[in-house]
Design a protein around this motif. Structure first.
Motif, PDB file in Angstrom:
ATOM      1  N   MET A 111      -5.745   1.174  -2.130  1.00  0.00           N
ATOM      2  CA  MET A 111      -7.164   0.862  -1.987  1.00  0.00           C
ATOM      3  C   MET A 111      -7.497   0.525  -0.536  1.00  0.00           C
ATOM      4  SD  MET A 111      -9.413  -1.888  -4.177  1.00  0.00           S
ATOM      5  CE  MET A 111      -8.497  -3.330  -3.637  1.00  0.00           C
ATOM      6  N   HIS A 112      -8.529   1.178   0.009  1.00  0.00           N
ATOM      7  CA  HIS A 112      -9.018   0.796   1.329  1.00  0.00           C
ATOM      8  C   HIS A 112     -10.320   0.022   1.158  1.00  0.00           C
ATOM      9  CE1 HIS A 112     -12.021   3.984   1.196  1.00  0.00           C
ATOM     10  NE2 HIS A 112     -11.084   4.913   1.052  1.00  0.00           N
ATOM     11  N   VAL A 113     -10.883  -0.443   2.261  1.00  0.00           N
ATOM     12  CA  VAL A 113     -12.016  -1.357   2.179  1.00  0.00           C
ATOM     13  C   VAL A 113     -13.255  -0.679   1.589  1.00  0.00           C
ATOM     14  CG1 VAL A 113     -12.933  -0.962   4.511  1.00  0.00           C
ATOM     15  CG2 VAL A 113     -13.126  -3.230   3.457  1.00  0.00           C
ATOM     16  N   GLY A 114     -13.370   0.651   1.756  1.00  0.00           N
ATOM     17  CA  GLY A 114     -14.475   1.379   1.133  1.00  0.00           C
ATOM     18  C   GLY A 114     -14.382   1.351  -0.384  1.00  0.00           C
ATOM     19  N   ASN A 149      -7.359  -4.456   5.636  1.00  0.00           N
ATOM     20  CA  ASN A 149      -6.646  -4.125   4.401  1.00  0.00           C
ATOM     21  C   ASN A 149      -7.107  -5.069   3.293  1.00  0.00           C
ATOM     22  OD1 ASN A 149      -4.622  -4.224   2.269  1.00  0.00           O
ATOM     23  ND2 ASN A 149      -3.359  -2.967   3.615  1.00  0.00           N
ATOM     24  N   PRO A 150      -7.762  -4.545   2.251  1.00  0.00           N
ATOM     25  CA  PRO A 150      -8.320  -5.437   1.234  1.00  0.00           C
ATOM     26  C   PRO A 150      -7.275  -6.247   0.479  1.00  0.00           C
ATOM     27  CG  PRO A 150      -8.543  -3.135   0.576  1.00  0.00           C
ATOM     28  CD  PRO A 150      -8.092  -3.132   1.993  1.00  0.00           C
ATOM     29  N   ILE A 151      -6.112  -5.666   0.251  1.00  0.00           N
ATOM     30  CA  ILE A 151      -5.072  -6.403  -0.480  1.00  0.00           C
ATOM     31  C   ILE A 151      -4.541  -7.559   0.362  1.00  0.00           C
ATOM     32  CG2 ILE A 151      -2.810  -6.233  -1.581  1.00  0.00           C
ATOM     33  CD1 ILE A 151      -5.156  -4.940  -3.105  1.00  0.00           C
ATOM     34  N   ASP A 152      -4.384  -7.326   1.660  1.00  0.00           N
ATOM     35  CA  ASP A 152      -3.971  -8.419   2.557  1.00  0.00           C
ATOM     36  C   ASP A 152      -4.988  -9.555   2.516  1.00  0.00           C
ATOM     37  OD1 ASP A 152      -1.780  -6.959   3.271  1.00  0.00           O
ATOM     38  OD2 ASP A 152      -2.549  -6.342   5.229  1.00  0.00           O
ATOM     39  N   MET A 153      -6.269  -9.191   2.516  1.00  0.00           N
ATOM     40  CA  MET A 153      -7.330 -10.202   2.498  1.00  0.00           C
ATOM     41  C   MET A 153      -7.350 -10.961   1.160  1.00  0.00           C
ATOM     42  SD  MET A 153      -8.716 -10.177   5.488  1.00  0.00           S
ATOM     43  CE  MET A 153      -7.012  -9.882   6.028  1.00  0.00           C
ATOM     44  N   ILE A 154      -7.082 -10.247   0.056  1.00  0.00           N
ATOM     45  CA  ILE A 154      -7.016 -10.907  -1.259  1.00  0.00           C
ATOM     46  C   ILE A 154      -5.852 -11.883  -1.287  1.00  0.00           C
ATOM     47  CG2 ILE A 154      -6.538 -10.539  -3.713  1.00  0.00           C
ATOM     48  CD1 ILE A 154      -8.116  -7.902  -3.478  1.00  0.00           C
ATOM     49  N   ASP A 155      -4.712 -11.439  -0.741  1.00  0.00           N
ATOM     50  CA  ASP A 155      -3.534 -12.315  -0.702  1.00  0.00           C
ATOM     51  C   ASP A 155      -3.806 -13.571   0.130  1.00  0.00           C
ATOM     52  OD1 ASP A 155      -2.042 -10.584  -2.250  1.00  0.00           O
ATOM     53  OD2 ASP A 155      -1.081  -9.596  -0.536  1.00  0.00           O
ATOM     54  N   LYS A 156      -4.599 -13.410   1.167  1.00  0.00           N
ATOM     55  CA  LYS A 156      -4.816 -14.508   2.114  1.00  0.00           C
ATOM     56  C   LYS A 156      -5.949 -15.438   1.697  1.00  0.00           C
ATOM     57  CE  LYS A 156      -4.584 -14.955   7.135  1.00  0.00           C
ATOM     58  NZ  LYS A 156      -4.601 -14.212   8.420  1.00  0.00           N
ATOM     59  N   TYR A 157      -7.045 -14.850   1.157  1.00  0.00           N
ATOM     60  CA  TYR A 157      -8.235 -15.657   0.899  1.00  0.00           C
ATOM     61  C   TYR A 157      -8.750 -15.578  -0.542  1.00  0.00           C
ATOM     62  CZ  TYR A 157      -8.341 -15.548   5.992  1.00  0.00           C
ATOM     63  OH  TYR A 157      -8.012 -15.652   7.310  1.00  0.00           O
TER      64      TYR A 157
END
Length: 701
Positions: free
Chosen positions: A53-56, A532-540
């Protein structure tokens, strides 16, 4: 309640609880009709099954999840139908790069072997997109999931082609097509990406037959196929060139005589106002050749090399041949000058970025004008609403100017065309049939353009799903997708959907913008600004990413999002948690008597509900997110809770207000609101299944 909200410990548990509840499953058509529910259907734009998954993707998942959660809470029969796309050339291109790293090529394998390898590759990684959409909170009906290469999807897509053929809308012809010599396939006009490149503009001298010491000068960026030139041309309205019409010049490479003709396509202001015609390698030249009955000589083959027609150039790659031709012309004194700073609009392959070669090739085409006409009529009759300023105008422009659609692709990974030829024939006669007509027939090796099956997606997914789905849920309610595939996908769904069903495929089109970085720059790996949306989900947390994406967004407009924005929305999730914790503690042991500010609080809260509801009904998703954010944080938390501490608003009223806000907030930030709900109202089930404020009676039907 714990002192802090730990999203890492709770999001997976919350999603599992939703799935186990069965709430994602759309009502069976028969039961929904019996209850008098309104259908609300969204067909998911199928992401590439093999891509992370990308940010789009995160943007479309968030917007669609918001509107389906909202309508589910309103009591509508909601179907959010998910799927993934085989993605044709995109997947094959990625797989071929993988093979190249292993020292292999697609040419090392038979068609069947390559297809099987691609199938295994996609199946192995095919759950990636689905699992990541779930991380974001997607409440899709996974029991109705479809893949564009499912057997039933393939068969229906082939039947559409057969129907088009019976209706006289299919033909096979040799035409100039957009061809990528690296990817080894043709493309439709819509798939060619144009970019401005600085290239040399050569001014070439063509000696006049009547006096070889005099020249007609022609400007061109492509000297290498000059040997295949057939004529020169001037504009009939260019008085300064009238004397050239009918005269003959000598081809600088082949030595053949070439007549100068006139045609209105020539731009008198380009170069010298005289152009060379190479019909087999330029779309405008091809059309001139069709109008005037000129020959079409192929100078470049499908491997990007000069054909035998080029004589001493035969077998050379285009770039090398260009150097050799320029050198030869300089020796002959036939280059008058070179403009090194000329900027040309170059068509490129949307996958590999290589310059497209227009090549003559026999392909199957769909006659699009009758299909486009019906789509325009639907727009004229206001049957479809397009959300995104100026986008309907763009759609109309394309529908009004479409050329016939080349649907043939020279790749393995896709739906094979149901076309059969006689083995001993010359390929001119063919049979369009889903099954082999008999012995002695071989099937066409080309596959369909991936947009051909995607263009039927609302029809295909509903017709191949549960009994009654198509009859109840079609036409669908909202098609939500990025504006950059308006003409790739939405336009084709309109044309094919109306053709197949005599109905529009969707009532509204919501076009979200591209997601850019915090400075408004387009994201790219080379710039290092990809989010990277998954990185952002993991972080925030998923809620933080969702709110950052949709907050204040508007259809058709790009959205700037950076990590700082996402971090800020994590604070919003924490604010919800802390407010709920305070209200729960304040409510314990209180008799909840009325306080002087309760009535005013209830009236304001009612207005907030009405406002958010109207904004969501109007698909003003970004504005609704902004409203509920501001009302919760700056009114409920900053003012009302403080008034509760002072006894102006009762503890019971504050709790009722919190319950209402949890419902209003749930479509936007589903994880934290659901977890708070479990801590406040365990006996009342799950928040996702609760009613929208004011819809309790409807939910009891």
């Amino acid at each position: 309640m714990d002192k802090t909200y730990e999203f890492k410990n709770n999001e997976e548990k919350v999603y599992r609880k939703w799935e186990q509840s069965g709430i994602f499953a759309a009502p069976e058509a028969k039961e929904a009709k019996k209850r008098g529910q309104e259908p609300f259907c969204v067909i998911m734009p199928p992401p590439n099954a093999n891509d992370p998954m990308h940010v789009g993707h995160a943007m479309f998942v968030t917007i669609e999840d918001i509107i389906v959660r909202y309508h589910r809470m309103k009591g509508d029969a909601v179907l959010w139908l998910p799927g993934t796309d085989h993605a044709g050339i995109e997947t094959q291109y990625v797989f071929e790069k993988k093979l190249a790293k292993e020292g292999k090529s697609r040419f090392d394998f038979s068609r069947a072997e390559l297809y099987e390898m691609l199938w295994d590759y996609v199946q192995k990684n095919g759950q990636t997109a689905i699992e990541q959409m779930k991380r974001l909170g997607a409440s899709a009906d996974w029991s109705r999931y479809k893949f564009t290469l499912d057997k039933d999807i393939v068969e229906l897509a082939q039947e559409t082609f057969i129907k088009l053929n019976k209706d006289g809308l299919i033909y096979r012809d040799e035409k100039l097509v957009n061809y990528c010599v690296k990817c080894g396939t043709s493309y439709s006009d819509l798939e060619v990406e144009y970019e401005e490149r600085r290239v040399p503009l050569y001014y070439i001298r063509y000696p006049l037959v009547e006096n070889p010491k005099e020249f007609v000068v022609v400007a061109t960026v492509r000297p290498e196929p000059i040997f295949a030139d057939t004529h020169l041309a001037v504009n009939p309205n260019d008085e300064s060139k009238k004397g050239l019409v009918g005269k003959k010049v000598i081809n600088p490479l082949s030595g053949e005589e070439m007549e100068i003709i006139e045609d209105s396509f020539v731009d008198p202001d380009f170069g010298t106002g005289v152009v060379k015609l190479t019909p087999a390698h330029d779309h405008n030249d091809w059309e001139v050749a069709e109008r005037h009955g000129l020959p079409k000589r192929q100078a470049i083959d499908e491997k990007g090399r000069i054909t035998e027609l080029g004589g001493w150039l035969a077998g050379e790659k285009v770039d090398k041949a260009r150097e050799m031709v320029v050198e030869e012309l300089e020796k002959k004194g036939l280059i008058e000058k070179v403009d090194e700073n000329y900027v040309s609009r170059v068509g490129t392959c949307y996958r590999c970025g290589r310059a497209i070669e227009p090549l003559p090739k026999k392909q199957f085409f769909i006659r699009v004008k009758p299909l486009a006409k019906r789509a325009i009529e639907a727009l004229d009759q206001n049957k479809i609403r397009i959300h995104g300023p100026g986008r309907e105008k763009i759609l109309r422009h394309w529908l009004s100017n479409l050329r016939d659609w080349n649907v043939s692709r020279q790749i393995v990974w896709g739906i094979r065309m149901p076309v059969w030829y006689k083995e001993d024939g010359n390929g001119e006669d063919y049979v369009v049939s889903k099954t082999k007509p008999g012995d002695g027939f071989v099937q066409e090796e080309d596959t369909f353009d991936t947009w051909f099956s995607s263009g039927q997606w609302p029809v295909l997914t509903l017709k191949t799903n549960k009994p009654g789905d198509f009859e109840y849920y079609y036409p669908t309610t909202v098609m939500e997708t990025a504006y950059d595939i308006l003409v790739f996908w939405v336009m084709r769904m309109l044309m094919l959907g109306i053709y197949l069903t005599d109905q529009i495929p969707f009532e509204q089109v919501y076009l979200h913008g591209l997601v850019r970085d915090e400075k408004g720059v387009k994201m790219s790996k080379s710039k290092g600004n990809v989010l990277n949306p998954i990185d952002m989900i993991d972080k925030y947390g998923a809620d933080a990413l969702r709110m950052a994406l949709v907050m204040s967004s508007t259809p058709g407009t790009d959205k700037n999002v950076g990590e700082e924005t996402i971090r800020g929305m994590r604070n919003f999730a924490n604010k919800i948690w802390n407010a709920a914790r305070f209200v729960k503690m304040s409510d314990v042991g209180k008799n909840n008597d009325q306080a002087p500010g309760d009535e005013k609080f209830r009236k304001r809260l009612s207005k907030v509900v009405t406002k958010v509801e109207k904004q969501l009904d109007d698909l003003k998703v970004g504005l609704a997110a902004e409203t509920v954010y501001n009302e919760f944080w700056h009114w409920y938390c900053d003012k009302c809770i403080e008034q509760g501490k002072e006894g102006v608003i009762s503890a019971g009223e504050l709790k009722n207000g919190l319950v209402v806000f949890l419902k209003l907030l749930h479509p936007f930030v589903p994880f934290v609101t659901e977890f708070v709900w479990q801590n406040l109202n365990e006996e009342e089930g799950i928040l996702i299944a609760s009613s929208w404020p004011g819809y309790d009676d409807m939910m009891k039907k």
